[in-house]
Design a protein around this motif. Sequence first.
Motif, PDB file in Angstrom:
ATOM      1  N   GLN A 101      39.598  35.837  39.597  1.00  0.00           N
ATOM      2  CA  GLN A 101      40.472  34.939  40.349  1.00  0.00           C
ATOM      3  C   GLN A 101      40.538  33.634  39.554  1.00  0.00           C
ATOM      4  O   GLN A 101      39.511  33.036  39.254  1.00  0.00           O
ATOM      5  CB  GLN A 101      39.903  34.696  41.743  1.00  0.00           C
ATOM      6  N   ASP A 103      43.656  37.910  39.888  1.00  0.00           N
ATOM      7  CA  ASP A 103      44.771  37.580  38.989  1.00  0.00           C
ATOM      8  C   ASP A 103      44.719  38.415  37.714  1.00  0.00           C
ATOM      9  O   ASP A 103      45.752  38.753  37.152  1.00  0.00           O
ATOM     10  CB  ASP A 103      44.724  36.094  38.633  1.00  0.00           C
ATOM     11  N   VAL A 149      52.058  38.483  40.454  1.00  0.00           N
ATOM     12  CA  VAL A 149      51.878  37.062  40.749  1.00  0.00           C
ATOM     13  C   VAL A 149      51.679  36.855  42.248  1.00  0.00           C
ATOM     14  O   VAL A 149      50.831  36.081  42.671  1.00  0.00           O
ATOM     15  CB  VAL A 149      53.077  36.235  40.228  1.00  0.00           C
ATOM     16  N   THR A 150      52.439  37.576  43.056  1.00  0.00           N
ATOM     17  CA  THR A 150      52.233  37.523  44.506  1.00  0.00           C
ATOM     18  C   THR A 150      51.760  38.892  44.966  1.00  0.00           C
ATOM     19  O   THR A 150      52.116  39.912  44.377  1.00  0.00           O
ATOM     20  CB  THR A 150      53.534  37.160  45.242  1.00  0.00           C
ATOM     21  N   GLY A 151      50.947  38.916  45.995  1.00  0.00           N
ATOM     22  CA  GLY A 151      50.424  40.185  46.498  1.00  0.00           C
ATOM     23  C   GLY A 151      49.422  40.798  45.543  1.00  0.00           C
ATOM     24  O   GLY A 151      49.420  42.010  45.337  1.00  0.00           O
ATOM     25  N   ASP A 152      48.560  39.964  44.962  1.00  0.00           N
ATOM     26  CA  ASP A 152      47.610  40.463  43.956  1.00  0.00           C
ATOM     27  C   ASP A 152      46.287  40.917  44.559  1.00  0.00           C
ATOM     28  O   ASP A 152      45.374  41.291  43.843  1.00  0.00           O
ATOM     29  CB  ASP A 152      47.367  39.417  42.878  1.00  0.00           C
ATOM     30  N   GLN A 161      38.546  35.648  47.820  1.00  0.00           N
ATOM     31  CA  GLN A 161      39.657  36.341  47.167  1.00  0.00           C
ATOM     32  C   GLN A 161      39.156  37.214  46.024  1.00  0.00           C
ATOM     33  O   GLN A 161      39.613  38.352  45.848  1.00  0.00           O
ATOM     34  CB  GLN A 161      40.677  35.323  46.656  1.00  0.00           C
TER      35      GLN A 161
END
Length: 181
Positions: A120, A107, A100-103, A135
């Motif tokens: 994403q 996603d 969830v974080t640092g992907d 991203q």
Amino acid sequence: MYRAMRRHAKRISKTNWLIIGIFLIALLDTYGDYILMLVIYTAMLWFSYQILKLLFVKRQRTKPNYLSIEEIDKLGGVQFEDFLEQLFTIKGYKVERTPVTGDFGADLILNRQGEKIAVQAKCYSNSVGVDAVQQALSGKAYYKCRHAMVITNSKFTRNALEFANTTKVELWDRERLQKEI
């Protein structure tokens, strides 16, 4: 004291297994043919159950559980990712979730026939800008994907559309998402 209790429990269980073994040998000697048939029928039932379970699970997995676009608008970011994971699984992709974080900008990682796509996901009420395309490109590079994609329940800014066109990032806006669901 605890060790003594554990040793005692082991002795009891070994004794119980010995009694059960003797009982089974006596049963086999007396009712061997019946027990053999019972084992065969039990194995047949178990295999039938496993086959039916596999068929049922597959049917359940491919059963659509679509949301309306209005319901999608109410989802949070992680719930939107869950929805997209289910959507692409139904479409035949193997879906891998990223942290969830640092992907690193992706996603979801979609994989079908060896072709990987970095996705994403943006569940926004406002327009999605160039940063989402950047991203997706970052996730494409990090996860060694062949393609990149940004999916939103909203619209894209003109700059995002232009940048995605230049970098060959596929964009799914609100209308495209509605077509796919």
